[in-house]
Scaffold this motif. Structure first.
Motif, mmCIF file in Angstrom:
data_model
loop_
_atom_site.group_PDB
_atom_site.id
_atom_site.type_symbol
_atom_site.label_atom_id
_atom_site.label_comp_id
_atom_site.label_asym_id
_atom_site.label_seq_id
_atom_site.Cartn_x
_atom_site.Cartn_y
_atom_site.Cartn_z
ATOM 1 N N LEU A 1 5.150 8.431 -8.925
ATOM 2 C CA LEU A 1 5.953 8.575 -10.120
ATOM 3 C C LEU A 1 5.414 8.209 -11.362
ATOM 4 C CD1 LEU A 1 8.911 6.625 -8.294
ATOM 5 C CD2 LEU A 1 8.878 8.945 -8.885
ATOM 6 N N GLU A 2 3.965 8.020 -11.347
ATOM 7 C CA GLU A 2 3.387 7.480 -12.518
ATOM 8 C C GLU A 2 3.805 6.320 -13.327
ATOM 9 O OE1 GLU A 2 3.298 10.901 -15.076
ATOM 10 O OE2 GLU A 2 1.763 12.145 -13.871
ATOM 11 N N LEU A 3 4.186 5.255 -12.408
ATOM 12 C CA LEU A 3 4.548 4.015 -12.786
ATOM 13 C C LEU A 3 3.636 3.008 -12.388
ATOM 14 C CD1 LEU A 3 8.267 4.118 -11.695
ATOM 15 C CD2 LEU A 3 7.459 4.382 -13.830
ATOM 16 N N LYS A 4 3.566 1.894 -13.210
ATOM 17 C CA LYS A 4 2.614 0.744 -12.715
ATOM 18 C C LYS A 4 3.563 -0.595 -12.904
ATOM 19 C CE LYS A 4 -1.719 2.429 -14.436
ATOM 20 N NZ LYS A 4 -3.081 2.202 -15.366
ATOM 21 N N LYS A 5 3.625 -1.162 -11.968
ATOM 22 C CA LYS A 5 4.509 -2.438 -11.604
ATOM 23 C C LYS A 5 3.662 -3.475 -10.814
ATOM 24 C CE LYS A 5 7.982 -0.858 -13.837
ATOM 25 N NZ LYS A 5 8.507 -1.737 -14.988
ATOM 26 N N SER A 6 4.110 -4.859 -11.111
ATOM 27 C CA SER A 6 3.739 -5.869 -10.461
ATOM 28 C C SER A 6 4.294 -5.638 -8.966
ATOM 29 C CB SER A 6 3.931 -7.109 -11.093
ATOM 30 O OG SER A 6 3.923 -8.036 -10.170
ATOM 31 N N ARG B 1 0.875 -1.148 0.010
ATOM 32 C CA ARG B 1 0.007 0.040 0.003
ATOM 33 C C ARG B 1 0.870 1.107 0.020
ATOM 34 N NH1 ARG B 1 -2.936 -1.586 5.488
ATOM 35 N NH2 ARG B 1 -0.822 -2.108 5.870
ATOM 36 N N VAL B 2 1.693 1.124 0.677
ATOM 37 C CA VAL B 2 2.834 2.426 0.918
ATOM 38 C C VAL B 2 3.528 2.500 -0.568
ATOM 39 C CG1 VAL B 2 5.018 3.199 2.008
ATOM 40 C CG2 VAL B 2 2.879 2.194 3.275
ATOM 41 N N SER B 3 4.058 1.264 -0.945
ATOM 42 C CA SER B 3 4.827 1.534 -1.954
ATOM 43 C C SER B 3 4.004 1.691 -3.529
ATOM 44 C CB SER B 3 5.419 0.140 -2.874
ATOM 45 O OG SER B 3 6.381 -0.255 -1.513
ATOM 46 N N LEU B 4 2.874 1.608 -3.435
ATOM 47 C CA LEU B 4 1.796 1.765 -4.525
ATOM 48 C C LEU B 4 1.450 3.199 -4.480
ATOM 49 C CD1 LEU B 4 -0.047 0.972 -6.591
ATOM 50 C CD2 LEU B 4 -1.894 0.771 -5.074
ATOM 51 N N LYS B 5 1.766 3.933 -3.413
ATOM 52 C CA LYS B 5 1.330 5.438 -3.208
ATOM 53 C C LYS B 5 2.651 6.089 -4.095
ATOM 54 C CE LYS B 5 -1.299 5.662 0.889
ATOM 55 N NZ LYS B 5 -1.090 6.037 2.374
ATOM 56 N N LEU B 6 3.848 5.667 -3.776
ATOM 57 C CA LEU B 6 5.232 5.967 -4.425
ATOM 58 C C LEU B 6 5.043 5.730 -5.935
ATOM 59 C CD1 LEU B 6 8.036 7.137 -4.217
ATOM 60 C CD2 LEU B 6 8.785 4.947 -3.649
ATOM 61 N N LEU B 7 4.756 4.799 -6.214
ATOM 62 C CA LEU B 7 4.660 4.376 -7.683
ATOM 63 C C LEU B 7 3.635 5.268 -8.699
ATOM 64 C CD1 LEU B 7 4.679 0.538 -7.901
ATOM 65 C CD2 LEU B 7 6.780 1.867 -8.331
ATOM 66 N N ASN B 8 2.382 5.455 -7.739
ATOM 67 C CA ASN B 8 1.591 6.470 -8.364
ATOM 68 C C ASN B 8 2.005 7.742 -8.323
ATOM 69 O OD1 ASN B 8 -0.607 4.323 -8.625
ATOM 70 N ND2 ASN B 8 -1.402 4.860 -6.765
ATOM 71 N N SER C 1 13.334 -9.166 -13.476
ATOM 72 C CA SER C 1 14.352 -8.413 -12.443
ATOM 73 C C SER C 1 13.213 -7.677 -11.382
ATOM 74 C CB SER C 1 14.902 -7.163 -13.466
ATOM 75 O OG SER C 1 14.007 -6.433 -14.095
ATOM 76 N N CYS C 2 13.823 -7.675 -10.208
ATOM 77 C CA CYS C 2 13.072 -7.368 -9.025
ATOM 78 C C CYS C 2 13.927 -6.203 -8.564
ATOM 79 C CB CYS C 2 12.940 -8.472 -8.246
ATOM 80 S SG CYS C 2 12.156 -8.144 -6.543
ATOM 81 N N ALA C 3 13.178 -5.311 -7.576
ATOM 82 C CA ALA C 3 13.649 -4.251 -6.957
ATOM 83 C C ALA C 3 13.053 -4.442 -5.513
ATOM 84 C CB ALA C 3 13.306 -2.846 -7.441
ATOM 85 N N LEU C 4 13.620 -4.516 -4.318
ATOM 86 C CA LEU C 4 13.555 -4.485 -2.985
ATOM 87 C C LEU C 4 13.307 -3.004 -2.416
ATOM 88 C CD1 LEU C 4 13.013 -6.239 -0.503
ATOM 89 C CD2 LEU C 4 15.427 -6.036 -0.226
ATOM 90 N N VAL C 5 12.104 -2.745 -2.046
ATOM 91 C CA VAL C 5 11.599 -1.510 -1.406
ATOM 92 C C VAL C 5 11.201 -1.694 0.111
ATOM 93 C CG1 VAL C 5 9.621 -1.565 -2.433
ATOM 94 C CG2 VAL C 5 10.826 0.552 -1.706
ATOM 95 N N THR C 6 11.615 -0.821 1.119
ATOM 96 C CA THR C 6 11.101 -0.804 2.160
ATOM 97 C C THR C 6 10.387 0.525 2.551
ATOM 98 O OG1 THR C 6 13.133 0.442 3.141
ATOM 99 C CG2 THR C 6 13.069 -2.004 3.423
ATOM 100 N N ASP C 7 9.702 0.395 3.484
ATOM 101 C CA ASP C 7 8.585 1.621 3.826
ATOM 102 C C ASP C 7 9.658 2.808 4.508
ATOM 103 O OD1 ASP C 7 6.601 0.002 3.294
ATOM 104 O OD2 ASP C 7 6.086 -0.024 5.544
#
Length: 211
Positions: free
Chosen positions: A27-32, A18-25, A57-63
């Motif tokens: 940045l206007e990015l859509k990712k699995s 949920r937190v990462s989705l806010k960041l992606l939104n 490829s995968c990126a690891l992200v923390t809150d």
């Protein structure tokens, strides 16, 4: 650089989707997104590694904070490396280095001890093992646990050892506007408890101890 990484990878392993989705939104990015945190990490290792071995490829992200530093991502990195998969780092803000830089304490040699145990006997055993450590010591602590940690440090460490507390509210950029720092001797721990714990209700406290 983080935005470029998110854009380039096929999927993201996120501590809280949920937190990462806010960041992606933003940045206007859509990712699995794949949820990866302390309570599900064991079941996620193979899921993530299998997808990478199949060519993704995968990126690891923390809150908050640097992934894999006092973070369950450490276990994922170890597992991925054991599978023979290459891991790259995208440097970002790190509370322990930031705290060390503004502490005024010796930085040529320092020791990062992560989070102290919530169990009092274990916490005191940990502190006693460091009683004669001469390097600058850096700990992470949750604001609501800081008072207990400082009380034990006062009892178990040298009374003339100085402590500097560096804190920031949760989900705020790691910059000067959000920093708060307090300094005093271990026997002045009440000062730190009153001033810091009252203000820092969320986020992480990083406290440095001069050897």
């Amino acid at each position: 650089r983080a935005a470029e990484t998110f854009d380039a990878v096929d999927f993201i392993a996120a501590e809280d989707t949920r937190v990462s989705l806010k960041l992606l939104n933003h940045l206007e990015l859509k990712k699995s997104l794949v949820s990866y945190h302390e309570h599900n990490k064991v079941t996620r290792h193979d899921v993530i590694a299998d997808r990478i071995e199949k060519g993704e490829s995968c990126a690891l992200v923390t809150d908050a904070g640097m992934p894999a530093i006092s973070d369950p991502g450490e276990d994922l990195v170890r597992y991925i490396l054991d599978r023979g998969i290459e891991v790259e780092s995208v440097p970002g803000p790190s509370a322990l280095i930031t705290a060390l830089a503004i502490s005024g304490m010796p930085s040529g040699r320092f020791c990062f001890e992560g989070f102290l145990s919530v169990n009092k006997p274990s916490r005191r055993e940990h502190l006693l093992s460091l009683k004669h450590e001469r390097r600058t010591l850096i700990f992470y602590e949750a604001p609501h646990k800081l008072a207990a940690a400082l009380r034990d440090a006062q009892a178990d460490c040298h009374p003339n050892r100085y402590v500097r507390n560096f804190g920031r509210p949760a989900n705020c950029p790691l910059q000067r506007a959000y920093q708060a720092a307090r300094i005093g001797r271990k026997d002045d721990a009440f000062f730190c408890r009153r001033k810091v714990c009252r203000r820092q209700r969320k986020g992480r406290i990083c406290h440095n101890n001069r050897g």
